[in-house]
Write a protein that holds these residues in place. Structure first.
Motif, PDB file in Angstrom:
ATOM      1  N   PRO A 160       0.827  -1.471   0.096  1.00 16.25           N
ATOM      2  CA  PRO A 160      -0.125   0.054  -0.167  1.00 16.25           C
ATOM      3  C   PRO A 160       0.721   1.226   0.067  1.00 16.25           C
ATOM      4  CG  PRO A 160       0.162  -0.871   2.236  1.00 16.25           C
ATOM      5  CD  PRO A 160       0.946  -1.945   1.341  1.00 16.25           C
ATOM      6  N   GLU A 161       2.207   0.957   0.045  1.00 15.92           N
ATOM      7  CA  GLU A 161       2.796   2.509  -0.139  1.00 15.92           C
ATOM      8  C   GLU A 161       2.787   3.085  -1.548  1.00 15.92           C
ATOM      9  OE1 GLU A 161       4.686   3.889   2.175  1.00 15.92           O
ATOM     10  OE2 GLU A 161       3.960   2.104   3.624  1.00 15.92           O
ATOM     11  N   GLN A 162       2.700   4.452  -1.501  1.00 15.36           N
ATOM     12  CA  GLN A 162       2.455   4.987  -2.633  1.00 15.36           C
ATOM     13  C   GLN A 162       3.407   5.948  -3.275  1.00 15.36           C
ATOM     14  OE1 GLN A 162      -1.601   6.530  -2.809  1.00 15.36           O
ATOM     15  NE2 GLN A 162      -2.405   4.664  -1.710  1.00 15.36           N
ATOM     16  N   ASP A 163       4.225   5.765  -4.519  1.00 13.01           N
ATOM     17  CA  ASP A 163       5.032   6.801  -5.134  1.00 13.01           C
ATOM     18  C   ASP A 163       4.525   6.942  -6.581  1.00 13.01           C
ATOM     19  OD1 ASP A 163       7.125   8.404  -6.065  1.00 13.01           O
ATOM     20  OD2 ASP A 163       8.657   6.893  -5.806  1.00 13.01           O
ATOM     21  N   LEU A 164       3.359   7.795  -6.598  1.00 17.07           N
ATOM     22  CA  LEU A 164       2.603   7.724  -8.306  1.00 17.07           C
ATOM     23  C   LEU A 164       3.237   8.643  -9.029  1.00 17.07           C
ATOM     24  CD1 LEU A 164      -0.695   7.698  -6.580  1.00 17.07           C
ATOM     25  CD2 LEU A 164       0.906   5.708  -6.934  1.00 17.07           C
ATOM     26  N   GLU A 165       3.283   8.207 -10.290  1.00 25.95           N
ATOM     27  CA  GLU A 165       3.593   9.267 -11.298  1.00 25.95           C
ATOM     28  C   GLU A 165       2.436   9.194 -12.291  1.00 25.95           C
ATOM     29  OE1 GLU A 165       7.024   9.197 -14.850  1.00 25.95           O
ATOM     30  OE2 GLU A 165       6.706   7.570 -13.430  1.00 25.95           O
TER      31      GLU A 165
END
Length: 209
Positions: A160-165
């Motif tokens: 569930p970690e989020q590093d979105l592009e």
């Protein structure tokens, strides 16, 4: 390492003469150096009566050599700085001497000061580069991407970690498409609120491959 031939100091009244060039006045000092050899190490010394000119040249040479030869070993990382600190006393006594006179043999050329020589300049450049690498990224403001329903994204972290592009929906890199949060189900993921341009709940749905 070649060293000048040692000549026993002679005395002119109460002043000893330099063991290298024979000039007066001179002071007894021990100038130290260090060489790291990966799995072992070597401590170097030059001891004798030095005039101001020859003593300065010896101190600068041995300190400069230590700056580039003294780090190639685990213990040398600690030994090299200690060696240079130990030279401070000898340097102070040599610098306190007046200009030498009456030399009988050629004097050593002092050359450039230690901090102006390539080994010191290389170390300072490396320290500046390391400091810049650690500090500069923290000074650059971080731009947080935001999305709205209909955008397509990829996640560089593991859910569930989020590093979105954001990516084009027709791009093979697109992993999820976004809808309003009330449409989440199954394997969908709710986005962190900070990723919402309108500060409302959004949902990421896996792209159909």
């Amino acid at each position: 390492m070649s060293t000048p031939p040692h000549h026993p100091p002679t005395s002119y009244g109460s002043a000893a003469s330099c063991h290298i060039c024979g000039a007066i006045p001179a002071v007894h000092a021990v100038v130290r150096g260090h060489r790291g050899l990966v799995v072992t190490l070597r401590f170097l010394t030059e001891e004798g009566a030095f005039c101001r000119t020859c003593g300065t040249a010896t101190y600068r040479r041995m300190t400069s050599d230590t700056l580039w030869q003294g780090w190639w070993g685990l213990l040398s990382v600690f030994a090299a700085p200690v060696t240079m600190v130990m030279n401070i006393g000898a340097r102070s006594r040599i610098r306190a001497l007046p200009h030498p006179v009456g030399n009988l043999r050629p004097q050593l050329a002092p050359g450039r000061r230690v901090l102006a020589r390539p080994p010191a300049l290389a170390i300072m450049a490396a320290l500046v580069a390391a400091l810049g690498a650690a500090v500069v990224p923290k000074l650059i403001p971080h731009t947080q991407p935001t999305f709205t329903a209909g955008d397509c994204i990829r996640n560089h972290a593991k859910w569930p970690e989020q590093d979105l592009e954001e990516v084009g929906c027709s791009s093979p890199e697109a992993e999820y498409w976004i809808s309003d949060g009330d449409k989440c189900w199954g394997k969908d993921w709710l986005l962190y609120l900070e990723y919402s341009a309108e500060k409302k709940t959004l949902c990421a749905h896996p792209m159909s491959k």
